[in-house]
Structure formats: structure tokens, C-alpha cells
Design a protein around this motif. Structure first.
Motif, PDB file in Angstrom:
ATOM      1  N   TRP A 108      58.382  69.239  68.098  1.00  0.00           N
ATOM      2  CA  TRP A 108      59.844  68.786  68.782  1.00  0.00           C
ATOM      3  C   TRP A 108      60.309  67.509  68.347  1.00  0.00           C
ATOM      4  O   TRP A 108      61.480  67.307  68.001  1.00  0.00           O
ATOM      5  CB  TRP A 108      59.673  69.001  70.082  1.00  0.00           C
ATOM      6  CG  TRP A 108      61.010  68.913  70.881  1.00  0.00           C
ATOM      7  CD1 TRP A 108      61.919  67.917  71.250  1.00  0.00           C
ATOM      8  CD2 TRP A 108      61.741  69.954  71.322  1.00  0.00           C
ATOM      9  NE1 TRP A 108      63.124  68.309  71.929  1.00  0.00           N
ATOM     10  CE2 TRP A 108      63.152  69.615  71.795  1.00  0.00           C
ATOM     11  CE3 TRP A 108      61.477  71.379  71.265  1.00  0.00           C
ATOM     12  CZ2 TRP A 108      64.079  70.693  72.391  1.00  0.00           C
ATOM     13  CZ3 TRP A 108      62.454  72.158  71.876  1.00  0.00           C
ATOM     14  CH2 TRP A 108      63.602  71.878  72.523  1.00  0.00           C
ATOM     15  N   ASP A 109      59.301  66.635  68.614  1.00  0.00           N
ATOM     16  CA  ASP A 109      59.892  65.030  67.955  1.00  0.00           C
ATOM     17  C   ASP A 109      60.312  65.118  66.471  1.00  0.00           C
ATOM     18  O   ASP A 109      61.364  64.324  66.223  1.00  0.00           O
ATOM     19  CB  ASP A 109      58.837  63.980  68.331  1.00  0.00           C
ATOM     20  CG  ASP A 109      58.540  63.847  69.885  1.00  0.00           C
ATOM     21  OD1 ASP A 109      59.323  64.414  70.713  1.00  0.00           O
ATOM     22  OD2 ASP A 109      57.613  63.504  70.359  1.00  0.00           O
ATOM     23  N   ASP A 110      59.604  65.854  65.774  1.00  0.00           N
ATOM     24  CA  ASP A 110      59.980  65.853  64.316  1.00  0.00           C
ATOM     25  C   ASP A 110      61.286  66.545  64.132  1.00  0.00           C
ATOM     26  O   ASP A 110      62.247  65.964  63.165  1.00  0.00           O
ATOM     27  CB  ASP A 110      58.842  66.284  63.437  1.00  0.00           C
ATOM     28  CG  ASP A 110      57.619  65.387  63.354  1.00  0.00           C
ATOM     29  OD1 ASP A 110      57.615  64.354  63.391  1.00  0.00           O
ATOM     30  OD2 ASP A 110      56.371  66.066  63.187  1.00  0.00           O
ATOM     31  N   GLY A 111      61.372  67.425  64.710  1.00  0.00           N
ATOM     32  CA  GLY A 111      62.657  68.226  64.764  1.00  0.00           C
ATOM     33  C   GLY A 111      63.892  67.290  65.384  1.00  0.00           C
ATOM     34  O   GLY A 111      64.950  67.327  64.753  1.00  0.00           O
ATOM     35  N   VAL A 112      63.721  66.672  66.380  1.00  0.00           N
ATOM     36  CA  VAL A 112      64.884  65.641  66.757  1.00  0.00           C
ATOM     37  C   VAL A 112      65.181  64.796  65.759  1.00  0.00           C
ATOM     38  O   VAL A 112      66.473  64.330  65.443  1.00  0.00           O
ATOM     39  CB  VAL A 112      64.346  64.843  68.146  1.00  0.00           C
ATOM     40  CG1 VAL A 112      65.298  63.872  68.380  1.00  0.00           C
ATOM     41  CG2 VAL A 112      64.280  66.015  69.099  1.00  0.00           C
ATOM     42  N   SER A 147      73.193  66.081  73.783  1.00  0.00           N
ATOM     43  CA  SER A 147      72.144  65.099  73.239  1.00  0.00           C
ATOM     44  C   SER A 147      71.223  65.902  72.053  1.00  0.00           C
ATOM     45  O   SER A 147      71.684  67.002  71.716  1.00  0.00           O
ATOM     46  CB  SER A 147      71.079  65.307  74.425  1.00  0.00           C
ATOM     47  OG  SER A 147      70.123  66.313  74.595  1.00  0.00           O
ATOM     48  N   VAL A 148      70.492  65.126  71.265  1.00  0.00           N
ATOM     49  CA  VAL A 148      70.033  65.727  70.094  1.00  0.00           C
ATOM     50  C   VAL A 148      68.988  66.663  70.817  1.00  0.00           C
ATOM     51  O   VAL A 148      68.623  67.702  69.866  1.00  0.00           O
ATOM     52  CB  VAL A 148      69.295  64.521  69.457  1.00  0.00           C
ATOM     53  CG1 VAL A 148      68.685  65.085  68.005  1.00  0.00           C
ATOM     54  CG2 VAL A 148      70.248  63.344  69.061  1.00  0.00           C
ATOM     55  N   ASP A 149      68.219  66.477  71.768  1.00  0.00           N
ATOM     56  CA  ASP A 149      67.344  67.600  72.365  1.00  0.00           C
ATOM     57  C   ASP A 149      68.122  69.038  72.293  1.00  0.00           C
ATOM     58  O   ASP A 149      67.467  69.894  72.147  1.00  0.00           O
ATOM     59  CB  ASP A 149      66.591  67.088  73.739  1.00  0.00           C
ATOM     60  CG  ASP A 149      65.896  66.063  73.350  1.00  0.00           C
ATOM     61  OD1 ASP A 149      64.965  66.111  72.501  1.00  0.00           O
ATOM     62  OD2 ASP A 149      65.511  64.975  73.931  1.00  0.00           O
ATOM     63  N   VAL A 150      69.202  68.958  72.856  1.00  0.00           N
ATOM     64  CA  VAL A 150      69.910  70.338  73.234  1.00  0.00           C
ATOM     65  C   VAL A 150      70.396  70.836  71.994  1.00  0.00           C
ATOM     66  O   VAL A 150      70.519  71.909  71.612  1.00  0.00           O
ATOM     67  CB  VAL A 150      71.377  69.910  74.109  1.00  0.00           C
ATOM     68  CG1 VAL A 150      72.123  71.254  74.073  1.00  0.00           C
ATOM     69  CG2 VAL A 150      70.969  69.385  75.515  1.00  0.00           C
ATOM     70  N   TRP A 167      60.943  74.095  75.985  1.00  0.00           N
ATOM     71  CA  TRP A 167      61.659  72.674  75.948  1.00  0.00           C
ATOM     72  C   TRP A 167      60.837  71.388  75.677  1.00  0.00           C
ATOM     73  O   TRP A 167      60.124  71.194  76.551  1.00  0.00           O
ATOM     74  CB  TRP A 167      62.549  72.656  77.368  1.00  0.00           C
ATOM     75  CG  TRP A 167      63.258  71.239  77.571  1.00  0.00           C
ATOM     76  CD1 TRP A 167      62.921  70.680  78.591  1.00  0.00           C
ATOM     77  CD2 TRP A 167      64.602  70.878  76.979  1.00  0.00           C
ATOM     78  NE1 TRP A 167      64.142  69.363  78.452  1.00  0.00           N
ATOM     79  CE2 TRP A 167      64.853  69.612  77.584  1.00  0.00           C
ATOM     80  CE3 TRP A 167      65.494  71.420  76.073  1.00  0.00           C
ATOM     81  CZ2 TRP A 167      65.955  68.959  77.102  1.00  0.00           C
ATOM     82  CZ3 TRP A 167      66.368  70.639  75.630  1.00  0.00           C
ATOM     83  CH2 TRP A 167      66.593  69.429  76.148  1.00  0.00           C
ATOM     84  N   ARG A 168      61.422  70.716  74.622  1.00  0.00           N
ATOM     85  CA  ARG A 168      60.822  69.505  74.217  1.00  0.00           C
ATOM     86  C   ARG A 168      59.470  69.821  73.943  1.00  0.00           C
ATOM     87  O   ARG A 168      58.580  68.964  74.526  1.00  0.00           O
ATOM     88  CB  ARG A 168      60.940  68.333  75.283  1.00  0.00           C
ATOM     89  CG  ARG A 168      62.317  68.138  75.454  1.00  0.00           C
ATOM     90  CD  ARG A 168      62.752  66.817  76.188  1.00  0.00           C
ATOM     91  NE  ARG A 168      62.204  65.804  75.414  1.00  0.00           N
ATOM     92  CZ  ARG A 168      62.534  64.352  76.143  1.00  0.00           C
ATOM     93  NH1 ARG A 168      62.987  64.308  77.178  1.00  0.00           N
ATOM     94  NH2 ARG A 168      62.144  63.334  75.278  1.00  0.00           N
ATOM     95  N   GLY A 169      58.925  70.963  73.350  1.00  0.00           N
ATOM     96  CA  GLY A 169      57.505  71.017  73.072  1.00  0.00           C
ATOM     97  C   GLY A 169      56.719  71.882  74.040  1.00  0.00           C
ATOM     98  O   GLY A 169      55.664  72.446  73.998  1.00  0.00           O
ATOM     99  N   GLN A 197      66.821  67.970  83.787  1.00  0.00           N
ATOM    100  CA  GLN A 197      67.152  68.333  82.340  1.00  0.00           C
ATOM    101  C   GLN A 197      67.404  69.668  82.197  1.00  0.00           C
ATOM    102  O   GLN A 197      68.323  70.304  81.576  1.00  0.00           O
ATOM    103  CB  GLN A 197      66.116  67.821  81.242  1.00  0.00           C
ATOM    104  CG  GLN A 197      65.798  66.363  81.299  1.00  0.00           C
ATOM    105  CD  GLN A 197      64.778  65.828  80.155  1.00  0.00           C
ATOM    106  OE1 GLN A 197      64.265  66.438  79.786  1.00  0.00           O
ATOM    107  NE2 GLN A 197      64.758  64.666  80.068  1.00  0.00           N
ATOM    108  N   LEU A 198      66.322  70.579  82.890  1.00  0.00           N
ATOM    109  CA  LEU A 198      66.641  71.789  82.556  1.00  0.00           C
ATOM    110  C   LEU A 198      67.912  72.190  83.306  1.00  0.00           C
ATOM    111  O   LEU A 198      68.463  73.214  82.659  1.00  0.00           O
ATOM    112  CB  LEU A 198      65.385  72.719  83.315  1.00  0.00           C
ATOM    113  CG  LEU A 198      63.834  72.495  82.571  1.00  0.00           C
ATOM    114  CD1 LEU A 198      63.035  73.582  83.294  1.00  0.00           C
ATOM    115  CD2 LEU A 198      64.045  72.734  81.169  1.00  0.00           C
ATOM    116  N   TYR A 199      68.127  71.905  84.399  1.00  0.00           N
ATOM    117  CA  TYR A 199      69.499  72.181  84.884  1.00  0.00           C
ATOM    118  C   TYR A 199      70.551  71.726  84.458  1.00  0.00           C
ATOM    119  O   TYR A 199      71.393  72.431  84.192  1.00  0.00           O
ATOM    120  CB  TYR A 199      69.283  71.691  86.719  1.00  0.00           C
ATOM    121  CG  TYR A 199      70.437  72.392  87.455  1.00  0.00           C
ATOM    122  CD1 TYR A 199      70.137  73.911  87.890  1.00  0.00           C
ATOM    123  CD2 TYR A 199      71.607  71.816  87.574  1.00  0.00           C
ATOM    124  CE1 TYR A 199      71.094  74.406  88.647  1.00  0.00           C
ATOM    125  CE2 TYR A 199      72.435  72.580  88.605  1.00  0.00           C
ATOM    126  CZ  TYR A 199      71.904  73.775  89.059  1.00  0.00           C
ATOM    127  OH  TYR A 199      73.234  74.153  89.820  1.00  0.00           O
TER     128      TYR A 199
END
Length: 323
Positions: A108-112, A147-150, A167-169, A197-199
Motif C-alpha cells: 500500500w505505501d509503495d502504491g501511495v 486523499s492519495v489513499d482513496v 484498506w491501507r494494506g 476513515q472507513l466511514y
């Protein structure tokens, strides 16, 4: 698989849910590049081919044991819809959209980072010539609310709508969500933040929109309970305000407006309540345990807060009003 576990010193899917493992096995080959022994790697590739007709049997194993140099390397050929060039992220070499989606979810972090620095955008544009993927990435990049995560989540679902929810790995299947809710109820602020965050980011809705029926069911129950609590909160706010205007001397004072210059907010602070919402929805005994605790607390507060009587008796309150 047992040989691979022995070679790695741990299960290759340690910590992953059954759904994630199943998706991994059906969409990509196992990653063996971490094995330093090339000869052992050759054996494992043969034993772990997804196509049972091409998987190594007694003949190939005996030739491998005899160190037959003419024995060809096993090649995974069941992948479909391959890329022009593979995408490398972490230890994963991705040849298909599904493989890339799984790798992004796992790394996940690499993907972000790859989204933030436009590396994925450049790869889809210059290497894959995939204009549809480029449009998806550009549209998200220009949406300042995301956000970049989304953005990463939406890209993963664009590539593989049927991927198990992550979600986030971390898996976000129901047992994991309830585990976080339990930790939040015990005072874990990080768990509370994760639920928020989920909500707030619509993470579960994204999977529901992609066709995940189990997640859609969670979304429906969670949101329905939140709406009930919001309505109960506003009704209680109105009752207390009405009580104050009738029973307390002088004009009703809006402290928030007097001190901060803002109107009092009659909305429920859902960011503090998500763990309790999930407890109400998924634990049949939790509401009554809460009711009993409130009865005890209510008895001690009545003398100091007479306006509490405007809310009614705890024993008669609907479940949503208990929060």
C-alpha cells in the motif's frame, strides 16, 4: 505449498484472510524471487503451477533430483489480459491488471508513493498506452478532495473490482472491522481513527459499488444506525432546549454562540461513536448492557441536571437514543 513454507521460514500468506489468499491464487503466480537458491526456486515453480496439467509430477521431480540440466524451467501461462511490460512494485512483478491490483493492495505505501509522484500515471500513459487508466488517474489527481489513499483504493477497484476488501494494506472484512471496534471501545485511538476513515472516506461504499454484497450489507446496517442516532440526537437536543426555555430562569443561552460566535451543533458526534454504532448493530447483548450502565449513571445525575428528565426514562428509550 509446504515446501515453500519450509523454504521461506513462514507461511507465504501469513496474516492474510482466506478471501485474499483465494484471490491471490486465482489471479497471479506465487512470488519466489525472495528465494536465493535458484535450483530450489526452479523446483517450486514447477510444483506450484496453477494449471494442474502442466504442474510437475514424478518424472520432472526425479529429473530435478538427478540435476538434469536439460529439464526446462516451468513457466506460468494461465495469466490473461497481460500488460505490454510488467509493473514492478515491492517484490511483485505484475503482468495483469488483477496482479497489479493485488500487489498495490499488499504494498500500500509503495502504491501511495507511485500515485503521488505520478509514476503509475506515466507507466499507464507511456508504457501501456492505456488511455482509460490515464483518465481515471488524472480525474482523481485533479479532485482535491480525494486523499492519495482513496485514489489508490479507486485505482485498485478499477483494475480488479472483485478484489477482496482491503484498506491501507489491511483486510476490511466484517471480523476485522469488529475487532477494530472492540479495540476502539477499550480506548484505542488509532482504532477509532481507522473506523472514522472507513466511514468518512466512503471506503466500504467503494467496495459495495464494485459489487461486494457482504460489504454492501455492512454499509446498509452501519449507515442506517447512524441515521437513527442522528435523528435521536437532534430530537434530544430539541427537548433539552425546550425544557430550558420553560423551566430555567431567563432566556435560553447558547454558550457556543456567546463564547465562540458559532451556533450550537445539534448533530451527533459520529466520529466518536462508530465503535458503539457497530456494537449496537452486531452485538445483541450490548444495548442492554449499556442501558443498565446508563440507569445507574442517570440516577446520580438527576439531582444536578434536572433537564435530563426531558429525555425520558432510560428503560423506555429506543436503542438509538442510548448514545
Amino acid at each position: 505449498m509446504i515446501m515453500l513454507e519450509l523454504a521461506l521460514g513462514q507461511h507465504p500468506f501469513a496474516g492474510l484472510s482466506e478471501a485474499v489468499i483465494l484471490h491471490h491464487l486465482t489471479t497471479r503466480e506465487l512470488e519466489l524471487n525472495t528465494l536465493t537458491d535458484a535450483y530450489l526456486r526452479k523446483l517450486l515453480r514447477g510444483l506450484l503451477l496453477r494449471d494442474p496439467k502442466k504442474r510437475w509430477g514424478d518424472e520432472q521431480i526425479m529429473r530435478w533430483l538427478a540435476r538434469d540440466t536439460s529439464l526446462p524451467d516451468a513457466v506460468e501461462t494461465t495469466a490473461m489480459g497481460g500488460f505490454r511490460e510488467p509493473y514492478h512494485i515491492g517484490y511483485d512483478l505484475c503482468h495483469t491488471r488483477e496482479q497489479l491490483a493485488v500487489a498495490l493492495a499488499r504494498n500500500w505505501d509503495d502504491g501511495v508513493r507511485d500515485i503521488s509522484n505520478a509514476q503509475l500515471l506515466a507507466w499507464f500513459r507511456d508504457v501501456q498506452k492505456d488511455q482509460n487508466a490515464v483518465r481515471v488517474l488524472l480525474d482523481m489527481r485533479h479532485d482535491k478532495k480525494l486523499s492519495v489513499d482513496v485514489q489508490l483504493l479507486r485505482l485498485i477497484l478499477y483494475l480488479a473490482p472483485g478484489i477482496p476488501p482491503v484498506w491501507r494494506g489491511e483486510t476490511i472484512e466484517l471480523p476485522a472491522i469488529l475487532s477494530y471496534a472492540n479495540r476502539s471501545l477499550k480506548g484505542d485511538e488509532l482504532a477509532s481513527s481507522w473506523l472514522n476513515q472507513l466511514y468518512n472516506y466512503g471506503v466500504l461504499e467503494a467496495y459495495a459499488d464494485a459489487g461486494n454484497k457482504e460489504i454492501a450489507n455492512i454499509v446498509q446496517k452501519w449507515q442506517h444506525c447512524c441515521k437513527q442516532i442522528q435523528q435521536a440526537w437532534q430530537e434530544a437536543f430539541g427537548l433539552v432546549k425546550d425544557y430550558a426555555s420553560k423551566h430555567l430562569p431567563g432566556e435560553y443561552a447558547n454558550i457556543d454562540k456567546l463564547v465562540y460566535g458559532i451556533e450550537a451543533d445539534d448533530r451527533a458526534p459520529l466520529h466518536k461513536l462508530h465503535a458503539r454504532v457497530l456494537a449496537l448493530v452486531y452485538d445483541e447483548r450490548w444495548p442492554e448492557r449499556l442501558r443498565k450502565r446508563l440507569v445507574i449513571a442517570y440516577a446520580g445525575l438527576k439531582a444536578y441536571c434536572p433537564w435530563l428528565s426531558a429525555l425520558g426514562e432510560i428503560e423506555q428509550m429506543p436503542v438509538a437514543s442510548l448514545l
